[in-house]
Enzyme design. Structure first.
Site, PDB file in Angstrom:
ATOM      1  N   LYS A   1     -26.782  -0.195  -8.565  1.00 22.13           N
ATOM      2  CA  LYS A   1     -26.194   0.555  -7.453  1.00 22.13           C
ATOM      3  C   LYS A   1     -27.046   0.421  -6.195  1.00 22.13           C
ATOM      4  O   LYS A   1     -28.253   0.570  -6.236  1.00 22.13           O
ATOM      5  CB  LYS A   1     -26.105   2.034  -7.849  1.00 22.13           C
ATOM      6  CG  LYS A   1     -25.392   2.916  -6.874  1.00 22.13           C
ATOM      7  CD  LYS A   1     -24.032   3.289  -7.409  1.00 22.13           C
ATOM      8  CE  LYS A   1     -23.291   4.184  -6.458  1.00 22.13           C
ATOM      9  NZ  LYS A   1     -22.360   3.477  -5.603  1.00 22.13           N
TER      10      LYS A   1
ATOM     11  N   GLY B   1     -34.601   2.719  -8.036  1.00 25.72           N
ATOM     12  CA  GLY B   1     -35.006   1.493  -8.723  1.00 25.72           C
ATOM     13  C   GLY B   1     -34.442   0.247  -8.066  1.00 25.72           C
ATOM     14  O   GLY B   1     -35.124  -0.774  -7.933  1.00 25.72           O
ATOM     15  N   CYS B   2     -33.192   0.321  -7.651  1.00 28.15           N
ATOM     16  CA  CYS B   2     -32.542  -0.840  -7.025  1.00 28.15           C
ATOM     17  C   CYS B   2     -33.151  -1.134  -5.660  1.00 28.15           C
ATOM     18  O   CYS B   2     -33.292  -2.300  -5.273  1.00 28.15           O
ATOM     19  CB  CYS B   2     -31.039  -0.607  -6.921  1.00 28.15           C
ATOM     20  SG  CYS B   2     -30.260  -0.452  -8.559  1.00 28.15           S
ATOM     21  N   THR B   3     -33.526  -0.101  -4.942  1.00 25.60           N
ATOM     22  CA  THR B   3     -34.168  -0.292  -3.642  1.00 25.60           C
ATOM     23  C   THR B   3     -35.533  -0.950  -3.826  1.00 25.60           C
ATOM     24  O   THR B   3     -35.872  -1.909  -3.122  1.00 25.60           O
ATOM     25  CB  THR B   3     -34.297   1.045  -2.896  1.00 25.60           C
ATOM     26  OG1 THR B   3     -32.983   1.559  -2.660  1.00 25.60           O
ATOM     27  CG2 THR B   3     -35.037   0.883  -1.587  1.00 25.60           C
TER      28      THR B   3
ATOM     29  N   ALA C   1     -35.034  -4.666  -4.759  1.00 22.75           N
ATOM     30  CA  ALA C   1     -34.598  -5.469  -3.611  1.00 22.75           C
ATOM     31  C   ALA C   1     -35.750  -5.690  -2.631  1.00 22.75           C
ATOM     32  O   ALA C   1     -35.961  -6.810  -2.145  1.00 22.75           O
ATOM     33  CB  ALA C   1     -33.422  -4.796  -2.908  1.00 22.75           C
TER      34      ALA C   1
END
Length: 163
Positions: free
Chosen positions: A44, A49-51, A54
């Site tokens: 998402k 975590g995704c930030t 990335a």
């Protein structure tokens, strides 16, 4: 690869894709021949975590020096991807797979177990694809800390093997 919803084995051709990014530009794996491709599936946009993942890919100098093409992949829509990329100055495309059909094809969508709760969704996975379009390595249960470095090291090892 017998099951079309299973990650290919190392050395096998990686399944072709044709997916739009946040701005509607289409991207294909075949157009990236000659470069290493880091395709990372993430759950998402703009979550902790995704930030971190990335931004780690964004900031990894070794990946940049290798000229690797980095592509994020999730089921978020183009507007969400555009906001996420702008907010964190992500210099690589975030691909839209809103039906999760390609994510399913490569085995990055399915049953997940988080703290005992079983759900269906995107699995945090990364695929390193060589300049010939073959899978070098798949990380099927990514731990974000140190992951971008591990991907860069895998490119180093594969380059050394080819030389």
């Amino acid at each position: 690869m017998t099951d079309p919803t299973t990650t290919p084995a190392a050395g096998e051709p990686f399944p072709e894709f044709s997916l739009p990014d946040a701005h509607g530009q289409m991207h294909t794996l075949s157009s990236l021949r000659g470069r290493y491709v880091v395709l990372y599936a993430y759950p998402k946009d703009d979550t902790p975590g995704c930030t971190k993942e990335a931004c780690d890919f964004r900031d990894n100098a070794l990946l940049r020096s290798h000229g690797a093409a980095i592509l994020g992949l999730s089921a978020d829509d183009a507007a969400s991807h555009a906001d996420f990329a702008e907010k964190f100055s992500l210099p690589f495309p975030l691909l839209v797979d809103d039906s999760a059909s390609y994510l399913k094809t490569i085995g990055a969508y399915g049953e997940k177990n988080s703290y005992g709760k079983v759900t269906q969704g995107i699995k945090r996975q990364t695929f390193l694809i060589d300049p010939d379009g073959r899978l070098v390595k798949a990380w099927l249960a990514v731990k974000v800390d140190g992951h971008a470095d591990a991907v860069a090291e895998a490119i180093d090892k594969d380059r050394a093997r080819r030389d």
